[in-house]
Design a protein around this motif. Sequence first.
Motif, PDB file in Angstrom:
ATOM      1  N   ARG A 129       7.672  -1.762  -3.777  1.00 56.97           N
ATOM      2  CA  ARG A 129       6.623  -2.529  -4.447  1.00 56.97           C
ATOM      3  C   ARG A 129       6.964  -4.011  -4.359  1.00 56.97           C
ATOM      4  O   ARG A 129       8.131  -4.386  -4.531  1.00 56.97           O
ATOM      5  CB  ARG A 129       6.528  -2.115  -5.908  1.00 56.97           C
ATOM      6  N   GLU A 176       2.419  -7.009 -14.122  1.00 58.45           N
ATOM      7  CA  GLU A 176       3.811  -7.243 -13.714  1.00 58.45           C
ATOM      8  C   GLU A 176       3.979  -8.569 -12.995  1.00 58.45           C
ATOM      9  O   GLU A 176       4.937  -9.305 -13.218  1.00 58.45           O
ATOM     10  CB  GLU A 176       4.290  -6.109 -12.794  1.00 58.45           C
ATOM     11  N   THR A 185       4.942   2.002  -0.076  1.00 55.80           N
ATOM     12  CA  THR A 185       5.723   2.598  -1.163  1.00 55.80           C
ATOM     13  C   THR A 185       5.934   4.098  -1.005  1.00 55.80           C
ATOM     14  O   THR A 185       6.809   4.675  -1.628  1.00 55.80           O
ATOM     15  CB  THR A 185       5.023   2.343  -2.506  1.00 55.80           C
ATOM     16  N   ARG A 186       5.099   4.748  -0.178  1.00 50.40           N
ATOM     17  CA  ARG A 186       5.237   6.222  -0.098  1.00 50.40           C
ATOM     18  C   ARG A 186       5.520   6.730   1.303  1.00 50.40           C
ATOM     19  O   ARG A 186       5.970   7.854   1.468  1.00 50.40           O
ATOM     20  CB  ARG A 186       3.973   6.882  -0.651  1.00 50.40           C
ATOM     21  N   CYS A 206       0.852  -1.189   0.000  1.00 50.16           N
ATOM     22  CA  CYS A 206       0.000   0.000   0.000  1.00 50.16           C
ATOM     23  C   CYS A 206       0.888   1.239   0.000  1.00 50.16           C
ATOM     24  O   CYS A 206       2.083   1.157   0.266  1.00 50.16           O
ATOM     25  CB  CYS A 206      -0.880   0.036   1.251  1.00 50.16           C
ATOM     26  N   ARG A 207       0.280   2.365  -0.292  1.00 50.79           N
ATOM     27  CA  ARG A 207       1.063   3.608  -0.285  1.00 50.79           C
ATOM     28  C   ARG A 207       1.553   3.946   1.128  1.00 50.79           C
ATOM     29  O   ARG A 207       2.725   4.189   1.341  1.00 50.79           O
ATOM     30  CB  ARG A 207       0.190   4.762  -0.781  1.00 50.79           C
TER      31      ARG A 207
HETATM   32  P1  A2P Z   1       3.265   3.226  -5.799  1.00 51.55           P
HETATM   33  O1  A2P Z   1       3.031   4.100  -4.609  1.00 51.55           O
HETATM   34  O2  A2P Z   1       4.704   3.075  -6.135  1.00 51.55           O
HETATM   35  O3  A2P Z   1       2.428   3.605  -6.981  1.00 51.55           O
HETATM   36  P2  A2P Z   1      -2.986   2.538  -5.352  1.00 51.55           P
HETATM   37  O4  A2P Z   1      -3.230   3.171  -4.024  1.00 51.55           O
HETATM   38  O5  A2P Z   1      -2.632   3.479  -6.455  1.00 51.55           O
HETATM   39  O6  A2P Z   1      -4.051   1.551  -5.738  1.00 51.55           O
HETATM   40  O7  A2P Z   1      -1.661   1.645  -5.174  1.00 51.55           O
HETATM   41  C1  A2P Z   1      -1.589   0.667  -4.165  1.00 51.55           C
HETATM   42  C2  A2P Z   1      -0.168   0.178  -4.065  1.00 51.55           C
HETATM   43  O8  A2P Z   1       0.152  -0.556  -5.250  1.00 51.55           O
HETATM   44  C3  A2P Z   1       0.829   1.317  -3.985  1.00 51.55           C
HETATM   45  O9  A2P Z   1       1.737   1.019  -2.955  1.00 51.55           O
HETATM   46  C4  A2P Z   1       1.469   1.319  -5.345  1.00 51.55           C
HETATM   47  O10 A2P Z   1       2.824   1.745  -5.363  1.00 51.55           O
HETATM   48  C5  A2P Z   1       1.428  -0.150  -5.696  1.00 51.55           C
HETATM   49  N1  A2P Z   1       1.569  -0.396  -7.129  1.00 51.55           N
HETATM   50  C6  A2P Z   1       1.077   0.310  -8.159  1.00 51.55           C
HETATM   51  N2  A2P Z   1       1.425  -0.204  -9.337  1.00 51.55           N
HETATM   52  C7  A2P Z   1       2.170  -1.290  -9.056  1.00 51.55           C
HETATM   53  C8  A2P Z   1       2.862  -2.256  -9.851  1.00 51.55           C
HETATM   54  N3  A2P Z   1       2.838  -2.215 -11.170  1.00 51.55           N
HETATM   55  N4  A2P Z   1       3.534  -3.227  -9.206  1.00 51.55           N
HETATM   56  C9  A2P Z   1       3.568  -3.268  -7.873  1.00 51.55           C
HETATM   57  N5  A2P Z   1       2.961  -2.395  -7.068  1.00 51.55           N
HETATM   58  C10 A2P Z   1       2.271  -1.411  -7.654  1.00 51.55           C
END
Ligand code: A2P
Length: 261
Positions: free
Chosen positions: A200, A232, A191-192, A154-155
Amino acid sequence: MNEMTAVSTPVLPDAQTVTEVKHWTDRLFSFRLSRPASLRFRSGEFVMIGLMGETGRALLRAYSIASPSWDETLEFYSIKVPDGPLTSRLQHIAVGDQVILRPKPVGTLVLDALLPGKRLFLVATGTGIAPFASLVRDPDIYARYDEVILTHTCRDVADLAYGRTLVDGLAEDLLVGEEASAKLRYIPTTTREASPRMGRITDLLRESALGLPDLGADDRVMICGSLALNQEMKAICEAAGLVEGANSAPGGFVVEKAFVG
Ligand code: A2P
């Protein structure tokens, strides 16, 4: 019939009564609906739920059932999209309200769509953890696999709360508590916002950064998240020699897109 059941009798066709609502963050909430007596489902499946639209037609979206198949009520986990046609309204439901539920569960994130294996990875981003919330409370998953690895990316840290609460609750689960504590490994990543494990899941798997043996032919994978995550992860699974499975032809991995709003 007691007074409680009389009060909660659905008035719309296919309508169920909201029995619980929990707001986890300003973007995420979960809720429970009464369960039609005839509804049977396999852990990991989804149903269509929604509200009546202004035109008098039902506004429905696919929602994974997050509760285990033995539960008396049905649990769902949802994002709140401010201008989303359904979730902008659904986020305001309260106990006693009616929600439409089409009682026809379907989906590919089911144990029967996978061939037997040793380790099972459940890879989720965001609300994609919902089907896995059902699966990790199903004794069948522990009967079929030596190890179950639930990853949730998650973010922010607060976005992990639903999953963490679920996993913490498993310790006291009378049905699967013992097996879950022996076999389930939970890997939350952000991730944030800073947290003990950042990045990720796709990158962490490719870089062998989880401290686990690399994905191989004996492993099985279920994937549920955004389209980008799904694509991915599918490539990562295929690179490990796994073939996509379906209800009609079980395979090495299965994918389903999480509900997005
Ligand atoms: P990131 O913050 O790098 O985009 P969202 O809230 O947009 O649905 O995203 C949920 C989580 O999924 C975020 O941590 C996001 O990371 C991650 N994410 C988005 N795209 C991918 C990807 N292609 N592979 C892995 N994780 C992803």
